[in-house]
Enzyme design. Structure first.
Site, PDB file in Angstrom:
ATOM      1  N   ASP A  13       0.867  -1.188   0.000  1.00 29.58           N
ATOM      2  CA  ASP A  13       0.000   0.000   0.000  1.00 29.58           C
ATOM      3  C   ASP A  13       0.902   1.236   0.000  1.00 29.58           C
ATOM      4  O   ASP A  13       2.094   1.143   0.300  1.00 29.58           O
ATOM      5  CB  ASP A  13      -0.914   0.021   1.230  1.00 29.58           C
ATOM      6  CG  ASP A  13      -1.815   1.250   1.271  1.00 29.58           C
ATOM      7  OD1 ASP A  13      -2.397   1.600   0.228  1.00 29.58           O
ATOM      8  OD2 ASP A  13      -1.941   1.885   2.325  1.00 29.58           O
ATOM      9  N   SER A  14       0.305   2.378  -0.294  1.00 28.44           N
ATOM     10  CA  SER A  14       1.071   3.618  -0.244  1.00 28.44           C
ATOM     11  C   SER A  14       1.454   3.983   1.194  1.00 28.44           C
ATOM     12  O   SER A  14       2.366   4.757   1.417  1.00 28.44           O
ATOM     13  CB  SER A  14       0.244   4.753  -0.854  1.00 28.44           C
ATOM     14  OG  SER A  14      -0.988   4.849  -0.166  1.00 28.44           O
ATOM     15  N   TYR A  45      -0.805   8.567  -2.715  1.00 25.84           N
ATOM     16  CA  TYR A  45      -0.797   8.271  -4.151  1.00 25.84           C
ATOM     17  C   TYR A  45      -2.034   8.873  -4.831  1.00 25.84           C
ATOM     18  O   TYR A  45      -2.028   9.160  -6.014  1.00 25.84           O
ATOM     19  CB  TYR A  45      -0.855   6.757  -4.374  1.00 25.84           C
ATOM     20  CG  TYR A  45       0.444   5.996  -4.233  1.00 25.84           C
ATOM     21  CD1 TYR A  45       1.543   6.534  -3.554  1.00 25.84           C
ATOM     22  CD2 TYR A  45       0.570   4.726  -4.787  1.00 25.84           C
ATOM     23  CE1 TYR A  45       2.720   5.806  -3.433  1.00 25.84           C
ATOM     24  CE2 TYR A  45       1.746   3.998  -4.672  1.00 25.84           C
ATOM     25  CZ  TYR A  45       2.823   4.540  -3.990  1.00 25.84           C
ATOM     26  OH  TYR A  45       3.979   3.815  -3.881  1.00 25.84           O
ATOM     27  N   GLY A  46      -3.096   9.000  -4.060  1.00 21.63           N
ATOM     28  CA  GLY A  46      -4.413   9.295  -4.625  1.00 21.63           C
ATOM     29  C   GLY A  46      -4.539  10.620  -5.354  1.00 21.63           C
ATOM     30  O   GLY A  46      -5.468  10.818  -6.125  1.00 21.63           O
ATOM     31  N   CYS A  76      -4.239  -1.611  -2.010  1.00 19.38           N
ATOM     32  CA  CYS A  76      -4.427  -0.186  -2.266  1.00 19.38           C
ATOM     33  C   CYS A  76      -5.314  -0.045  -3.503  1.00 19.38           C
ATOM     34  O   CYS A  76      -4.987  -0.582  -4.568  1.00 19.38           O
ATOM     35  CB  CYS A  76      -3.073   0.463  -2.523  1.00 19.38           C
ATOM     36  SG  CYS A  76      -3.152   2.198  -2.994  1.00 19.38           S
ATOM     37  N   ASN A  77      -6.421   0.638  -3.346  1.00 21.35           N
ATOM     38  CA  ASN A  77      -7.344   0.820  -4.476  1.00 21.35           C
ATOM     39  C   ASN A  77      -6.738   1.686  -5.563  1.00 21.35           C
ATOM     40  O   ASN A  77      -6.919   1.434  -6.757  1.00 21.35           O
ATOM     41  CB  ASN A  77      -8.632   1.482  -3.983  1.00 21.35           C
ATOM     42  CG  ASN A  77      -9.408   0.593  -3.040  1.00 21.35           C
ATOM     43  OD1 ASN A  77     -10.312  -0.112  -3.456  1.00 21.35           O
ATOM     44  ND2 ASN A  77      -9.058   0.587  -1.770  1.00 21.35           N
ATOM     45  N   THR A  78      -6.002   2.712  -5.138  1.00 22.92           N
ATOM     46  CA  THR A  78      -5.413   3.645  -6.096  1.00 22.92           C
ATOM     47  C   THR A  78      -4.405   2.909  -6.982  1.00 22.92           C
ATOM     48  O   THR A  78      -4.418   3.041  -8.211  1.00 22.92           O
ATOM     49  CB  THR A  78      -4.717   4.782  -5.325  1.00 22.92           C
ATOM     50  OG1 THR A  78      -5.662   5.340  -4.406  1.00 22.92           O
ATOM     51  CG2 THR A  78      -4.207   5.851  -6.247  1.00 22.92           C
ATOM     52  N   GLU A 156      -3.948   8.552   8.256  1.00 24.50           N
ATOM     53  CA  GLU A 156      -2.495   8.466   8.510  1.00 24.50           C
ATOM     54  C   GLU A 156      -2.136   9.186   9.812  1.00 24.50           C
ATOM     55  O   GLU A 156      -1.195   8.819  10.507  1.00 24.50           O
ATOM     56  CB  GLU A 156      -1.713   9.093   7.340  1.00 24.50           C
ATOM     57  CG  GLU A 156      -1.722   8.277   6.059  1.00 24.50           C
ATOM     58  CD  GLU A 156      -0.716   7.115   6.054  1.00 24.50           C
ATOM     59  OE1 GLU A 156       0.309   7.199   6.739  1.00 24.50           O
ATOM     60  OE2 GLU A 156      -0.999   6.106   5.369  1.00 24.50           O
ATOM     61  N   CYS A 190     -11.144   2.736  -0.588  1.00 26.01           N
ATOM     62  CA  CYS A 190      -9.780   3.111  -0.204  1.00 26.01           C
ATOM     63  C   CYS A 190      -9.467   2.364   1.078  1.00 26.01           C
ATOM     64  O   CYS A 190     -10.293   2.342   1.995  1.00 26.01           O
ATOM     65  CB  CYS A 190      -9.674   4.618   0.021  1.00 26.01           C
ATOM     66  SG  CYS A 190      -8.056   5.125   0.664  1.00 26.01           S
ATOM     67  N   THR A 191      -8.294   1.741   1.118  1.00 27.18           N
ATOM     68  CA  THR A 191      -8.000   0.881   2.269  1.00 27.18           C
ATOM     69  C   THR A 191      -7.742   1.680   3.551  1.00 27.18           C
ATOM     70  O   THR A 191      -7.668   1.101   4.627  1.00 27.18           O
ATOM     71  CB  THR A 191      -6.800  -0.043   1.972  1.00 27.18           C
ATOM     72  OG1 THR A 191      -5.687   0.749   1.541  1.00 27.18           O
ATOM     73  CG2 THR A 191      -7.157  -1.037   0.887  1.00 27.18           C
ATOM     74  N   HIS A 192      -7.590   2.986   3.432  1.00 23.37           N
ATOM     75  CA  HIS A 192      -7.464   3.812   4.643  1.00 23.37           C
ATOM     76  C   HIS A 192      -8.822   4.054   5.316  1.00 23.37           C
ATOM     77  O   HIS A 192      -8.881   4.346   6.511  1.00 23.37           O
ATOM     78  CB  HIS A 192      -6.874   5.187   4.299  1.00 23.37           C
ATOM     79  CG  HIS A 192      -5.394   5.193   4.091  1.00 23.37           C
ATOM     80  ND1 HIS A 192      -4.797   4.633   2.991  1.00 23.37           N
ATOM     81  CD2 HIS A 192      -4.395   5.690   4.855  1.00 23.37           C
ATOM     82  CE1 HIS A 192      -3.480   4.803   3.080  1.00 23.37           C
ATOM     83  NE2 HIS A 192      -3.220   5.445   4.198  1.00 23.37           N
TER      84      HIS A 192
HETATM   85  N1  DGL Z   1      -4.850   3.348   0.600  1.00 29.31           N
HETATM   86  C1  DGL Z   1      -4.898   3.864  -0.724  1.00 29.31           C
HETATM   87  C2  DGL Z   1      -6.128   3.331  -1.463  1.00 29.31           C
HETATM   88  O1  DGL Z   1      -6.695   2.309  -1.092  1.00 29.31           O
HETATM   89  C3  DGL Z   1      -4.880   5.343  -0.934  1.00 29.31           C
HETATM   90  C4  DGL Z   1      -4.018   6.221  -0.137  1.00 29.31           C
HETATM   91  C5  DGL Z   1      -3.258   7.238  -0.948  1.00 29.31           C
HETATM   92  O2  DGL Z   1      -3.835   8.215  -1.457  1.00 29.31           O
HETATM   93  O3  DGL Z   1      -2.071   7.024  -1.060  1.00 29.31           O
HETATM   94  O4  DGL Z   1      -6.524   3.912  -2.439  1.00 29.31           O
END
Ligand code: DGL
Length: 270
Positions: A13-14, A45-46, A76-78, A156, A190-192
C-alpha cells in the site's frame, strides 16, 4: 522462479491503510507468512497522475519480489486502479490480487435498493474503477461516486473520530445520504477508510451498509492460492513490515489498524 507454498505473500500500500487488508488476510490465513510494504515516503498516491502511481507501484513490486513472494496483494485501491494489468505483466507467474473487484462484488451482494455510493481517492474515482466493475457485475445498479481526499491524511494522522473528523465526513457525504432515495450501501474504495467507520456511521446513519474490500480480498487471495496449489501448511517465518520512511511513525499509526500488534518495522528504499 519456481513458486512454493512456504514462500511469503507480499502486500503493498502507499502507507498504513493496507494494514486493514493485512489484518483480514492474517485472520483468514493464519498459516501464511506475510510481508507488508507501505510506501510512506510517497503517500498519498491518490492525488498523483496515473504514470507516477504506476512507476511507484512497480518499484514496490520489485522490492517485494526480492523477498521471494509467491503472490502479491495490492492492498491499495489507487494502485489497483492504475497498475493492476501492468503489475500482472511485470510479475509473470506470481499471482497478483487487487482490491477493486472483490470490493465491488461485496457491495453488489449486500445492496438491496441497487444504489451504491463509492468513495475513494481522486485517482480511483477519476479512473472510474469501481463504476466499471459494478457495471460489469450488476448493470442495473446505480453508482454515486465521490473522491474524499482528506480521509487519507486523517487516517495516517490517526484522527479517526471527534468533531473535526465528523464535520469533514459530513461535508463530503452529507448530501448523498440526505434524501429518502439515497443509496443503501457505502463502499469504502480506499484501504485507509475503514478506520473512519465510526465517524462515517454518524453521517450515513445506522441502516446504510458499509462495505470494504479487506475480507473479500482475503477470500480472493485464498482462492487464487488454492487454485495454484500454493496455500501454506505452516507459518515459515514471522511477518515482516517494511516502510520507505519513518518506521517509528509507521509503527505508531499502524498499531491503530492492527489493534496493538505491530512488531519491528524495517526501513527500505524503492
Ligand atoms: N490506501 C490507498 C487506497 O486504497 C490510498 C491512499 C493514498 O492516497 O495514497 O486507495
Amino acid at each position: 522462479m519456481t513458486l512454493s507454498a512456504s514462500l511469503p505473500i507480499g502486500l503493498f500500500d502507499s502507507g498504513v491503510g493496507g494494514l486493514t487488508v493485512f489484518k483480514a488476510v492474517r485472520d483468514l490465513l493464519p498459516r501464511e507468512t506475510l510481508v507488508y510494504l507501505g510506501d510512506t515516503a510517497r503517500v498519498p498516491y491518490g492525488v498523483k497522475s496515473k504514470d507516477t502511481i504506476v512507476k511507484y507501484t512497480l518499484g514496490a513490486a520489485e522490492k517485494l519480489r526480492e523477498q521471494n513472494i509467491k503472490a502479491l496483494i495490492i492492498a491499495c485501491n489507487t494502485a489497483t486502479s492504475a497498475a493492476l494489468p501492468t503489475l500482472r505483466e511485470y510479475l509473470g507467474s506470481i499471482p497478483v490480487i487487487g482490491v477493486i473487484d472483490p470490493g465491488a462484488e461485496a457491495a453488489v451482494r449486500v445492496s438491496e435498493n441497487k444504489k451504491i455510493a463509492v468513495i475513494g481517492t481522486e485517482a480511483t474515482i477519476r479512473a472510474k474503477a469501481y463504476q466499471k466493475a459494478i457495471a460489469r457485475i450488476s448493470p442495473g445498479t446505480r453508482v454515486v461516486s465521490r473522491a474524499c481526499t482528506l480521509f487519507v491524511p486523517l487516517a495516517e494522522e490517526g484522527w479517526l473520530s471527534g468533531e473535526a473528523t465528523e464535520k469533514i465526513c459530513e461535508k463530503y457525504l452529507g448530501d448523498i445520504f440526505a434524501d429518502a432515495d439515497a443509496p443503501d450501501t457505502l463502499l469504502l474504495g480506499c484501504t485507509h477508510f475503514p478506520l473512519l467507520i465510526p465517524a462515517l456511521r454518524k453521517v450515513v446513519g445506522e441502516k446504510v451498509k458499509i462495505v470494504d474490500s479487506a475480507k473479500a480480498t482475503a477470500l480472493r487471495a485464498r482462492d487464487a492460492l488454492e487454485a495454484a496449489n500454493l496455500l501454506a501448511w505452516e507459518k515459515s517465518a514471522p511477518d515482516r513490515f517494511f516502510t520507505t520512511d519513518n518506521p517509528e511513525r509507521f509503527a505508531r499509526t499502524g498499531k491503530l489498524f492492527l489493534e496493538g500488534k505491530l512488531d519491528e518495522v524495517e526501513l527500505i528504499d524503492i
